[in-house]
Design a protein around this motif. Structure first.
Motif, PDB file in Angstrom:
ATOM      1  N   MET A 131      16.529  41.291 -35.780  1.00  0.00           N
ATOM      2  CA  MET A 131      15.833  40.047 -35.471  1.00  0.00           C
ATOM      3  C   MET A 131      15.607  39.275 -36.771  1.00  0.00           C
ATOM      4  SD  MET A 131      14.264  37.986 -33.383  1.00  0.00           S
ATOM      5  CE  MET A 131      13.063  36.665 -33.506  1.00  0.00           C
ATOM      6  N   ARG A 132      16.131  38.028 -36.819  1.00  0.00           N
ATOM      7  CA  ARG A 132      15.958  37.173 -37.991  1.00  0.00           C
ATOM      8  C   ARG A 132      14.691  36.331 -37.802  1.00  0.00           C
ATOM      9  NH1 ARG A 132      20.160  36.407 -41.396  1.00  0.00           N
ATOM     10  NH2 ARG A 132      19.657  34.209 -41.753  1.00  0.00           N
ATOM     11  N   VAL A 133      13.862  36.292 -38.851  1.00  0.00           N
ATOM     12  CA  VAL A 133      12.591  35.576 -38.778  1.00  0.00           C
ATOM     13  C   VAL A 133      12.492  34.613 -39.958  1.00  0.00           C
ATOM     14  CG1 VAL A 133      10.082  35.793 -38.703  1.00  0.00           C
ATOM     15  CG2 VAL A 133      11.518  37.571 -37.676  1.00  0.00           C
ATOM     16  N   PRO A 134      12.801  33.305 -39.769  1.00  0.00           N
ATOM     17  CA  PRO A 134      12.589  32.315 -40.834  1.00  0.00           C
ATOM     18  C   PRO A 134      11.090  32.087 -41.032  1.00  0.00           C
ATOM     19  CG  PRO A 134      14.175  31.545 -39.175  1.00  0.00           C
ATOM     20  CD  PRO A 134      13.480  32.721 -38.603  1.00  0.00           C
ATOM     21  N   LEU A 135      10.610  32.278 -42.249  1.00  0.00           N
ATOM     22  CA  LEU A 135       9.170  32.201 -42.481  1.00  0.00           C
ATOM     23  C   LEU A 135       8.647  30.777 -42.325  1.00  0.00           C
ATOM     24  CD1 LEU A 135       8.583  34.693 -45.427  1.00  0.00           C
ATOM     25  CD2 LEU A 135       8.559  35.069 -42.959  1.00  0.00           C
ATOM     26  N   GLY A 136       9.462  29.768 -42.665  1.00  0.00           N
ATOM     27  CA  GLY A 136       9.004  28.393 -42.471  1.00  0.00           C
ATOM     28  C   GLY A 136       8.754  28.085 -41.015  1.00  0.00           C
ATOM     29  N   TRP A 137       9.606  28.588 -40.150  1.00  0.00           N
ATOM     30  CA  TRP A 137       9.431  28.406 -38.704  1.00  0.00           C
ATOM     31  C   TRP A 137       8.257  29.241 -38.212  1.00  0.00           C
ATOM     32  CZ3 TRP A 137      14.161  29.233 -34.929  1.00  0.00           C
ATOM     33  CH2 TRP A 137      13.853  28.696 -33.678  1.00  0.00           C
ATOM     34  N   LEU A 138       8.155  30.481 -38.690  1.00  0.00           N
ATOM     35  CA  LEU A 138       7.065  31.361 -38.260  1.00  0.00           C
ATOM     36  C   LEU A 138       5.712  30.797 -38.662  1.00  0.00           C
ATOM     37  CD1 LEU A 138       6.253  34.115 -37.027  1.00  0.00           C
ATOM     38  CD2 LEU A 138       6.470  35.088 -39.323  1.00  0.00           C
ATOM     39  N   ARG A 139       5.674  30.075 -39.792  1.00  0.00           N
ATOM     40  CA  ARG A 139       4.399  29.522 -40.268  1.00  0.00           C
ATOM     41  C   ARG A 139       3.825  28.496 -39.297  1.00  0.00           C
ATOM     42  NH1 ARG A 139       6.157  28.850 -44.890  1.00  0.00           N
ATOM     43  NH2 ARG A 139       5.338  30.727 -45.893  1.00  0.00           N
ATOM     44  N   GLU A 140       4.657  27.935 -38.427  1.00  0.00           N
ATOM     45  CA  GLU A 140       4.156  27.004 -37.422  1.00  0.00           C
ATOM     46  C   GLU A 140       3.385  27.726 -36.318  1.00  0.00           C
ATOM     47  OE1 GLU A 140       7.368  24.720 -35.925  1.00  0.00           O
ATOM     48  OE2 GLU A 140       8.055  24.022 -37.897  1.00  0.00           O
ATOM     49  N   PHE A 141       3.566  29.049 -36.202  1.00  0.00           N
ATOM     50  CA  PHE A 141       2.881  29.824 -35.167  1.00  0.00           C
ATOM     51  C   PHE A 141       1.597  30.473 -35.690  1.00  0.00           C
ATOM     52  CE2 PHE A 141       7.132  29.438 -33.621  1.00  0.00           C
ATOM     53  CZ  PHE A 141       7.083  29.561 -32.243  1.00  0.00           C
ATOM     54  N   VAL A 142       1.590  30.886 -36.962  1.00  0.00           N
ATOM     55  CA  VAL A 142       0.457  31.649 -37.485  1.00  0.00           C
ATOM     56  C   VAL A 142       0.415  31.486 -38.996  1.00  0.00           C
ATOM     57  CG1 VAL A 142       1.774  33.794 -37.806  1.00  0.00           C
ATOM     58  CG2 VAL A 142      -0.682  33.920 -37.360  1.00  0.00           C
ATOM     59  N   PRO A 143      -0.777  31.468 -39.610  1.00  0.00           N
ATOM     60  CA  PRO A 143      -0.847  31.416 -41.085  1.00  0.00           C
ATOM     61  C   PRO A 143      -0.240  32.677 -41.691  1.00  0.00           C
ATOM     62  CG  PRO A 143      -2.959  30.846 -40.093  1.00  0.00           C
ATOM     63  CD  PRO A 143      -2.106  31.367 -38.986  1.00  0.00           C
ATOM     64  N   LEU A 144       0.486  32.507 -42.808  1.00  0.00           N
ATOM     65  CA  LEU A 144       1.193  33.628 -43.420  1.00  0.00           C
ATOM     66  C   LEU A 144       0.651  33.914 -44.811  1.00  0.00           C
ATOM     67  CD1 LEU A 144       4.943  32.885 -42.544  1.00  0.00           C
ATOM     68  CD2 LEU A 144       3.330  34.359 -41.325  1.00  0.00           C
ATOM     69  N   PRO A 145       0.596  35.196 -45.179  1.00  0.00           N
ATOM     70  CA  PRO A 145       0.285  35.545 -46.572  1.00  0.00           C
ATOM     71  C   PRO A 145       1.539  35.386 -47.427  1.00  0.00           C
ATOM     72  CG  PRO A 145       0.681  37.529 -45.322  1.00  0.00           C
ATOM     73  CD  PRO A 145       0.808  36.380 -44.346  1.00  0.00           C
ATOM     74  N   ALA A 146       1.468  35.818 -48.680  1.00  0.00           N
ATOM     75  CA  ALA A 146       2.644  35.808 -49.539  1.00  0.00           C
ATOM     76  C   ALA A 146       3.732  36.677 -48.924  1.00  0.00           C
ATOM     77  CB  ALA A 146       2.278  36.331 -50.932  1.00  0.00           C
TER      78      ALA A 146
END
Length: 810
Positions: A1-16
């Motif tokens: 499963m590929r997870v682009p962090l920029g896209w994921l950041r739209e769903f939930v706040p991300l740490p480093a």
């Protein structure tokens, strides 16, 4: 499963990203790789143009002094018309490489040395503009790595999902996992579409004819779509997931699949024949041309979506080519459904099709997310394809899926299994972070509600694992296990088994291990009668081989198969044994009997070896010797008497081993017909001993005595006996009659022929006498041997042929 962090950041706040990778992997979502999309700008720096002057030898070139924040400014020749003093620029110093692989070095341009290059967007791989240099923001720090200032792509995590975590096969699922570990709120993308026009129910109706295969089906209608190329942002997102864009309608269905984990399919509404869709089993041999261009033949086990005339899609796997959305499509029907995972898996395997949809359906999708995904798709089609969403959805439900909705959990058991000291409220809070609700039932016991997207949570142990994951395995204290060790004595059967192994290995036999399964055909080959107790076999629910669906009631068949296999590989002599339990069902039911047996197989060689006698020992006697030595080493006084207890043994070459009057085993030659049925081409002998039955018989415990220092006296007796008389029975009587001073009595010769009357045979016995305290006199020894001769004459009609006196041995 590929997870682009920029896209994921739209769903939930991300740490480093480093912290995220470490925590996800520790929590069970292993990150296999971290990939950064876009050009590699390593080595390139942010430069500040201090001065710009004309090149002394070229009208279109400029000579710039560029500061990198350290050392002396660099002189760089630049041909861009837009370069100016005061700009922040992208500088490739000597020794660095451009994204296309070009290595920069000092170069003399029109007589002036240039220490690097000020780059354009095209040279940096950031666009097609090559008319001028890329001018950076004025606040860009001088000397900073260019990759820290310019956005060149996205960071993509490659996550290895285990088969039970289908909920994480979407950005929403990964966002929930991030929320569980780091907190924050999950924000799903908006899904409510704008609606107008006639209701969708006027366009189409849906029926579920196979409620076990389809649990929920939602159809939405979008009219007037304009099929074309997707916008750049949508194409970029699909490409970051490793998918090729097709058109805006198909791309939207794929986008929603990656966002929410719910597979969708878009039908060209005009291509459907009739206003009714049915979810049904395929008809045997029903054809379907799928979207991959293949023509497939379906079976009744396959679930399909069909219009009034034919199948138009394989449910959960792939749509049909005849109803594909194309450039001429105006009205679209969106399908969102919940299919039975097992049915989808079987169909996908049979057809050899693995798709993004089947991957998710096989692992189970969110049963409550079907309508939301259809709404989200309709909303996006209204935005990106100028479609008009018909009010309402055609929604039909089938049978209830076999899922777990509630599990009872004892917090004390959580601590007992994990070695933690969590309070009940702490465990509840940890479970709440993965969407599990908790309510007290009795005492501390909790009734936990399982969220609709977690199909893998089915029992209390699954919830305990969730507590451990979210709490952190690294936070569970390391403690040494403790317990009271009780001495355990080995059973009599176990001890006999180990001794039997040693005894048979000492006789030169090789131990084998086979699977404990048997085929009914093998019992027929052994000739077992219909009323034989070994016909009461124990059935195996999931046999490794369909034909071997029973637990074996005897070891003989497995050994005979090994004999055949060894002979087929040119093994001249086979001497093997196996020690294992056999299984026999009880007529009254319940658990089967599992006696411990040891069985051996011996074959004769094709030719005598150089050091062997030309006339080999008959196989029956070899098997008899193995049985006698085995029982003797196990500590039992046994007798082997002629008998024909088994149908697979030769009736005139079979013995029964008895201990204390009870049968404990057999020895004999294989029946020729049985050998033919097992395709064995050489004479074979078998030995079988029931160690469980033997353990119930009285055993002779070994006794040790001092070796006598007195001389021994031998006496050899040759006696004529009836030919039909069993030698073993005579020898046992001789030993008893010779008295306690006879330390050995053996038969060393057998003769019949010239000089021996018809029907008689001459057996030669050697008797050895000894006393521990003094030497025996000749008169004493003669008295003992006379007693033996008298016994042979009276009991066995024996006649003394010769008596020989040997000298004493010290």
């Amino acid at each position: 499963m590929r997870v682009p962090l920029g896209w994921l950041r739209e769903f939930v706040p991300l740490p480093a990203s480093e912290t995220l990778v470490e925590r996800l992997t520790a929590g069970g979502l292993e990150v296999d790789a971290v990939e950064r999309t876009g050009p590699d700008l390593a080595g390139l720096r942010v430069g500040h143009v201090l001065e710009r002057a004309p090149h002394p030898n070229a009208d279109r070139l400029s000579l710039c002094r560029v500061d990198l924040g350290e050392g002396e400014p660099l002189e760089v020749v630049c041909g861009a018309p837009n370069v100016a003093a005061g700009q922040k620029v992208a500088l490739a110093p000597p020794g660095s490489r451009l994204p296309d692989g070009t290595k920069l070095k000092r170069a003399k341009i029109r007589g002036v040395v240039s220490n690097g290059m000020i780059c354009s967007a095209r040279e940096l791989g950031l666009g097609d503009d090559a008319g001028g240099i890329l001018v950076l923001d004025a606040d860009a720090p001088v000397g900073a790595p260019l990759g820290d200032v310019v956005t060149t792509g996205d960071t993509v995590l490659e996550i290895a999902l285990t088969p039970n975590r289908g909920d994480c096969a979407s950005l929403l699922g990964v966002a929930r996992e991030v929320r569980a570990h780091f907190g924050g709120d999950v924000t799903p993308p908006p899904s409510e579409p704008p609606e107008q026009g006639a209701p969708a129910a006027r366009e189409v109706s849906v029926s579920i004819e196979d409620p076990d295969g389809c649990h929920h089906y939602v159809a939405r209608v979008v009219r007037g779509v304009r099929v074309g190329e997707s916008p750049d942002w949508l194409r970029t997102r699909l490409e970051s997931m490793g998918l090729r864009p097709v058109n805006n309608v198909v791309d939207v269905t794929n986008l929603v699949l990656f966002e929410l984990g719910q597979p969708l399919h878009a039908f060209d509404l005009a291509a459907l024949r009739g206003p009714k869709l049915a979810v049904r089993r395929a008809r045997r041999g029903e054809p379907l041309a799928t979207l991959d261009g293949a023509h497939r033949v379906l079976e009744p086990e396959d679930l399909v979506i069909a219009d009034a005339e034919r199948a138009v899609a394989v449910a959960g796997v792939m749509g049909g080519a005849e109803t594909e959305v194309g450039a001429q499509t105006h009205d679209v029907l969106i399908e969102s459904a919940h299919f039975d995972p097992m049915r989808v898996r079987r169909t996908a395997r049979r057809l050899g099709l693995t798709t993004e949809a089947s991957y998710r359906f096989e692992r189970g999708v969110d049963r409550e997310g079907v309508r939301r995904a259809a709404d989200r798709c309709a909303r996006l089609l209204a935005e990106l394809a100028q479609g008009s969403v018909a009010p309402g959805a055609v929604e039909v439900r089938g049978g209830a899926p076999a899922v777990t909705t509630q599990v009872e959990l004892d917090p004390e058991r959580v601590n007992r299994l994990l070695g933690t000291a969590l309070e009940p409220g702490e465990a509840d809070a940890l479970l709440a972070r993965v969407g599990v609700t908790s309510a007290a039932v009795a005492g501390n016991v909790r009734r936990c509600g399982i969220p609709s997207w977690r199909n893998d949570l089915q029992r209390a142990e699954d919830l305990i694992e969730e507590v451990a994951r979210i709490h952190g395995y690294h936070r569970i204290p390391t403690t040494m296990p403790w317990g009271r060790l009780e001495p355990v004595a080995a059973s009599a059967e176990h001890r006999l088994g180990e001794q039997a192994r040693d005894a048979l290995r000492a006789l030169g036999l090789v131990e084998c291990m086979t699977f404990p399964f048997a085929a009914e055909a093998d019992l027929d080959r052994l000739g077992l009668a219909a009323d034989d107790a070994r016909r009461h076999t124990v059935a195996v629910r999931n046999p490794l081989v369909e034909e071997e669906g029973r637990l074996r009631p005897t070891l003989v068949a497995a050994l005979l198969h090994l004999v055949r296999r060894n002979r087929s590989r040119q093994v001249d002599r086979v001497r093997i044994f196996e020690l294992a339990h056999v299984f026999r069902a009880r007529p009254e039911g319940g658990l089967p009997d599992e006696p411990l047996h040891v069985a051996a197989a011996i074959t004769s060689g094709a030719e005598a070896r150089l050091w062997e006698a030309r006339q080999a020992v008959p196989l029956l006697f070899q098997a008899k010797g193995v049985a006698e030595r085995l029982l003797q080493d196990l500590g039992y006084e046994a007798e082997l008497v002629p008998a024909s207890p088994e149908p697979f043994l030769h009736p005139h070459a079979a013995l029964e081993a008895r201990v204390a009057g009870r049968a404990v085993g057999i020895a004999g030659e294989l029946h020729p017909e049985t050998a033919d049925r097992f395709e064995i081409d050489v004479p074979t002998a078998l030995v079988v001993v029931d160690l469980t039955a033997l353990a119930r018989r009285p055993r002779r415990e070994p006794r040790y005595a001092e070796v006598s220092r007195q001389p021994r006296t031998h006496r050899d007796l040759a006696v004529l006996l009836p030919r039909a008389q069993a030698a073993g029975e005579v020898l046992a009587a001789v030993r008893q009659a010779a008295g306690p001073q006879c330390v050995s009595a053996e038969i060393f010769d057998r003769y019949e022929g010239q000089g021996v009357p018809e029907g008689r045979v001459s057996l030669a016995f050697r008797l050895v006498f000894e006393r521990p305290d003094r030497a025996l006199t000749d008169a004493e020894v003669t008295r003992f041997t006379d007693r033996v001769v008298h016994l042979l004459a009276e009991r066995f009609d024996g006649e003394l042929r010769e008596r020989r006196f040997d000298r004493e041995e010290s």
